[in-house]
Scaffold this active site. Sequence first.
Site, PDB file in Angstrom:
ATOM      1  N   ASP A  13      -1.534  -5.711   3.623  1.00  0.00           N
ATOM      2  CA  ASP A  13      -1.509  -4.546   2.735  1.00  0.00           C
ATOM      3  C   ASP A  13      -0.956  -4.865   1.351  1.00  0.00           C
ATOM      4  O   ASP A  13      -0.330  -4.021   0.708  1.00  0.00           O
ATOM      5  CB  ASP A  13      -0.701  -3.392   3.366  1.00  0.00           C
ATOM      6  CG  ASP A  13      -1.258  -3.005   4.717  1.00  0.00           C
ATOM      7  OD1 ASP A  13      -2.491  -3.044   4.879  1.00  0.00           O
ATOM      8  OD2 ASP A  13      -0.462  -2.661   5.610  1.00  0.00           O
ATOM      9  N   LYS A  16      -5.265  -6.739  -1.140  1.00  0.00           N
ATOM     10  CA  LYS A  16      -6.360  -7.727  -1.101  1.00  0.00           C
ATOM     11  C   LYS A  16      -7.700  -7.088  -1.463  1.00  0.00           C
ATOM     12  O   LYS A  16      -8.522  -7.692  -2.157  1.00  0.00           O
ATOM     13  CB  LYS A  16      -6.459  -8.358   0.304  1.00  0.00           C
ATOM     14  CG  LYS A  16      -5.225  -9.130   0.702  1.00  0.00           C
ATOM     15  CD  LYS A  16      -5.323  -9.652   2.118  1.00  0.00           C
ATOM     16  CE  LYS A  16      -5.303  -8.584   3.172  1.00  0.00           C
ATOM     17  NZ  LYS A  16      -4.035  -7.845   3.313  1.00  0.00           N
ATOM     18  N   GLY A  40      -7.349  -2.793   6.807  1.00  0.00           N
ATOM     19  CA  GLY A  40      -7.627  -1.567   6.055  1.00  0.00           C
ATOM     20  C   GLY A  40      -7.493  -1.925   4.595  1.00  0.00           C
ATOM     21  O   GLY A  40      -6.389  -2.140   4.108  1.00  0.00           O
ATOM     22  N   HIS A  41      -8.606  -2.084   3.914  1.00  0.00           N
ATOM     23  CA  HIS A  41      -8.591  -2.516   2.513  1.00  0.00           C
ATOM     24  C   HIS A  41      -9.058  -1.361   1.628  1.00  0.00           C
ATOM     25  O   HIS A  41     -10.167  -0.857   1.790  1.00  0.00           O
ATOM     26  CB  HIS A  41      -9.518  -3.729   2.320  1.00  0.00           C
ATOM     27  CG  HIS A  41      -9.083  -4.937   3.098  1.00  0.00           C
ATOM     28  ND1 HIS A  41      -9.814  -6.088   3.165  1.00  0.00           N
ATOM     29  CD2 HIS A  41      -7.971  -5.171   3.827  1.00  0.00           C
ATOM     30  CE1 HIS A  41      -9.173  -6.969   3.916  1.00  0.00           C
ATOM     31  NE2 HIS A  41      -8.051  -6.443   4.329  1.00  0.00           N
ATOM     32  N   GLN A 223      -5.223  -9.103   6.949  1.00  0.00           N
ATOM     33  CA  GLN A 223      -3.806  -9.258   7.328  1.00  0.00           C
ATOM     34  C   GLN A 223      -3.046 -10.128   6.311  1.00  0.00           C
ATOM     35  O   GLN A 223      -3.336 -10.048   5.141  1.00  0.00           O
ATOM     36  CB  GLN A 223      -3.683  -9.831   8.757  1.00  0.00           C
ATOM     37  CG  GLN A 223      -4.177  -8.880   9.849  1.00  0.00           C
ATOM     38  CD  GLN A 223      -5.691  -8.800   9.954  1.00  0.00           C
ATOM     39  OE1 GLN A 223      -6.348  -9.808  10.129  1.00  0.00           O
ATOM     40  NE2 GLN A 223      -6.244  -7.601   9.867  1.00  0.00           N
TER      41      GLN A 223
HETATM   42  P1  GDP Z   1      -5.018  -4.601   1.595  1.00  0.00           P
HETATM   43  O1  GDP Z   1      -5.045  -4.338   3.056  1.00  0.00           O
HETATM   44  O2  GDP Z   1      -4.306  -5.860   1.243  1.00  0.00           O
HETATM   45  O3  GDP Z   1      -6.370  -4.524   0.951  1.00  0.00           O
HETATM   46  O4  GDP Z   1      -4.143  -3.428   0.945  1.00  0.00           O
HETATM   47  P2  GDP Z   1      -4.211  -1.852   1.307  1.00  0.00           P
HETATM   48  O5  GDP Z   1      -5.452  -1.296   0.738  1.00  0.00           O
HETATM   49  O6  GDP Z   1      -3.956  -1.651   2.760  1.00  0.00           O
HETATM   50  O7  GDP Z   1      -2.923  -1.334   0.576  1.00  0.00           O
HETATM   51  C1  GDP Z   1      -2.725  -1.523  -0.794  1.00  0.00           C
HETATM   52  C2  GDP Z   1      -2.624  -0.142  -1.496  1.00  0.00           C
HETATM   53  O8  GDP Z   1      -2.132  -0.327  -2.787  1.00  0.00           O
HETATM   54  C3  GDP Z   1      -3.963   0.552  -1.656  1.00  0.00           C
HETATM   55  O9  GDP Z   1      -3.749   1.937  -1.577  1.00  0.00           O
HETATM   56  C4  GDP Z   1      -4.404   0.150  -3.075  1.00  0.00           C
HETATM   57  O10 GDP Z   1      -5.262   1.107  -3.683  1.00  0.00           O
HETATM   58  C5  GDP Z   1      -3.069   0.122  -3.761  1.00  0.00           C
HETATM   59  N1  GDP Z   1      -2.945  -0.837  -4.865  1.00  0.00           N
HETATM   60  C6  GDP Z   1      -3.461  -2.099  -4.985  1.00  0.00           C
HETATM   61  N2  GDP Z   1      -3.007  -2.694  -6.107  1.00  0.00           N
HETATM   62  C7  GDP Z   1      -2.185  -1.802  -6.703  1.00  0.00           C
HETATM   63  C8  GDP Z   1      -1.371  -1.832  -7.887  1.00  0.00           C
HETATM   64  O11 GDP Z   1      -1.301  -2.821  -8.615  1.00  0.00           O
HETATM   65  N3  GDP Z   1      -0.627  -0.697  -8.155  1.00  0.00           N
HETATM   66  C9  GDP Z   1      -0.660   0.416  -7.361  1.00  0.00           C
HETATM   67  N4  GDP Z   1       0.095   1.467  -7.690  1.00  0.00           N
HETATM   68  N5  GDP Z   1      -1.397   0.468  -6.249  1.00  0.00           N
HETATM   69  C10 GDP Z   1      -2.141  -0.626  -5.913  1.00  0.00           C
HETATM   70  P1  IMO Z   2      -4.806  -5.616   6.189  1.00  0.00           P
HETATM   71  O1  IMO Z   2      -6.005  -6.522   6.165  1.00  0.00           O
HETATM   72  C1  IMO Z   2      -0.933  -4.719   7.985  1.00  0.00           C
HETATM   73  C2  IMO Z   2      -0.461  -5.683  12.253  1.00  0.00           C
HETATM   74  C3  IMO Z   2      -0.315  -4.534  13.232  1.00  0.00           C
HETATM   75  C4  IMO Z   2       0.580  -5.197  14.274  1.00  0.00           C
HETATM   76  C5  IMO Z   2       0.053  -6.629  14.315  1.00  0.00           C
HETATM   77  C6  IMO Z   2      -0.938  -6.916  15.446  1.00  0.00           C
HETATM   78  O2  IMO Z   2      -5.087  -4.207   5.821  1.00  0.00           O
HETATM   79  O3  IMO Z   2      -3.679  -6.221   5.413  1.00  0.00           O
HETATM   80  P2  IMO Z   2      -3.498  -6.270  15.798  1.00  0.00           P
HETATM   81  O4  IMO Z   2      -4.169  -4.928  15.930  1.00  0.00           O
HETATM   82  O5  IMO Z   2      -4.015  -7.094  14.686  1.00  0.00           O
HETATM   83  O6  IMO Z   2      -3.459  -7.019  17.108  1.00  0.00           O
HETATM   84  O7  IMO Z   2      -1.958  -5.909  15.466  1.00  0.00           O
HETATM   85  O8  IMO Z   2      -0.589  -6.844  13.065  1.00  0.00           O
HETATM   86  N1  IMO Z   2      -1.668  -5.611  11.398  1.00  0.00           N
HETATM   87  C7  IMO Z   2      -1.640  -5.303  10.089  1.00  0.00           C
HETATM   88  N2  IMO Z   2      -0.622  -4.931   9.289  1.00  0.00           N
HETATM   89  N3  IMO Z   2      -2.162  -4.857   7.477  1.00  0.00           N
HETATM   90  C8  IMO Z   2      -3.197  -5.255   8.254  1.00  0.00           C
HETATM   91  O9  IMO Z   2      -4.420  -5.557   7.756  1.00  0.00           O
HETATM   92  C9  IMO Z   2      -2.969  -5.456   9.639  1.00  0.00           C
HETATM   93  N4  IMO Z   2      -3.757  -5.819  10.680  1.00  0.00           N
HETATM   94  C10 IMO Z   2      -2.940  -5.922  11.748  1.00  0.00           C
HETATM   95  O10 IMO Z   2       0.311  -3.435  12.622  1.00  0.00           O
HETATM   96  O11 IMO Z   2       1.904  -5.247  13.815  1.00  0.00           O
HETATM   97 MG    MG Z   3      -4.452  -2.883   4.419  1.00  0.00          MG
END
Ligand code: GDP
Ligand code: IMO
Ligand code: MG
Length: 427
Positions: A13, A16, A40-41, A223
């Site tokens: 999170d 990415k 979850g991207h 991840q």
């Molecule tokens: P990922 O799993 O690595 O793709 O990240 P997630 O989407 O799960 O979580 C990142 C969150 O931060 C999302 O809601 C993005 O829209 C948000 N985000 C990404 N870059 C930035 C940033 O530079 N500033 C802010 N405020 N939000 C960001």
């Molecule tokens: P993105 O790509 C954050 C965590 C779960 C749990 C552990 C194992 O959005 O960064 P799993 O279902 O993979 O066997 O769960 O990994 N986990 C993540 N945490 N971001 C993710 O993906 C994750 N995918 C799995 O919360 O602790």
């Molecule tokens: Mg994510």
Amino acid sequence: MPALVLLGAQWGDEGKGKATDLLGGSVDYVVRYQGGNNAGHTVVVGDQKYALHLLPSGILSPGCTPVIGNGVVVDPAVLLSELSGLNARGIDTSKLLISGNAHLITPYHTTLDKVSERFLGKRKIGTTGRGIGPAYADKINRVGIRVQDIFDESILRQKVEAALDFKNQVLAKLYNRRAITVEQVVEELLGYADQLRGFVADTTLILNDAIDDGKVVLFEGGQGTLLDVDHGTYPFVTSSNPTAGGACTGTGVGPTKINRVIGILKAYTTRVGAGPFPTELFDEDGDKLRTIGGERGVTTGRDRRCGWFDAVIARYATRVNGLTDFFLTKLDVLTGWERIPVCVAYEIDGKRVDELPYSQTDFHHAKPIYETLPGWSEDITQAKSFDQLPKNAQKYVQALEEMSGAPISAIGVGPGRDETIQINSFL
Ligand code: GDP
Ligand code: IMO
Ligand code: MG
């Protein structure tokens, strides 16, 4: 022309999806190499927000071919629903390519994920419940079902029989659940064949040829480094290799072809699920980071655990991934703190430790040693260059760069595509 890996430097999170989408316009292929719909991207394009789970974030860039590599585990029901969701919003998904060697997540994997977590009780991992661990376990146990198997009914039936033989005993005798019939699974999987056939390809050949032809290929990790099954905080990890080496095994592209490895690094730290987290905050600062940063899981909706930046983790990510660059995200979230603590090392049993300890016991005992940096109060979301950042924000970035072991080549100051300060080009 480069082949790049873009991966999470912390516990996932980090942003990415946004970083991948930003590069998508100048990249020919975006390839997921591990994980599945546990990811979850989030990608924000103009006033549109997309949550991608299984599909590579490059799917939103019209010129880019999205690829699901052999290292990914594919839930076909989720795949088709994600595709139709995007189609309904006017996104063309017809270029998608899927490796025939990728393994499938079937309903028995999801069931086993959920019941085994329940069985673990207090010791649970806090998985996303998407069947990821059981699907990878079957792959390693050599009883997995691959994408290509759904095009050969007799092979599929034999493989499902082999997989269910043991699992049904476990489901019925250990977990007190109803056995799953071979017919039920075979019928469901065969039902996907016509819809998936057109996407399946020899992705290893296509990607190697593309790189040889000078095309730009971006490998997008799911991840993060500390969720890696080998290099993460085992057993509180996912069941695949998000670290850079996973891009090779998960796609069939050799390490000599990869020029750049970019670690996505949040300006503070978050984690979802169970496991150690030295800089975790249980006070108002933690709540404030969660609220301002919108730190709620995209896949499961769980609140993310929040804490200060941990330079020990960043250094470790540089080491185990051979990072060439960092993309620092969410710097804007730190606006408004008078002083910002940063963890520079740990204290473990009275001793200062500068590197991530390999021992699980030591990591559980690690207490952060903080250095406190001065904060800033100016809004930074409109900043387009490093000079436009307030002096203290510049100092924060420079301090993180010195501690983390690789140059910070881009800085995120908001969720949108253009809310990014590019310092060095990635291409
Ligand atoms: P990922 O799993 O690595 O793709 O990240 P997630 O989407 O799960 O979580 C990142 C969150 O931060 C999302 O809601 C993005 O829209 C948000 N985000 C990404 N870059 C930035 C940033 O530079 N500033 C802010 N405020 N939000 C960001
Ligand atoms: P993105 O790509 C954050 C965590 C779960 C749990 C552990 C194992 O959005 O960064 P799993 O279902 O993979 O066997 O769960 O990994 N986990 C993540 N945490 N971001 C993710 O993906 C994750 N995918 C799995 O919360 O602790
Ligand atoms: Mg994510």
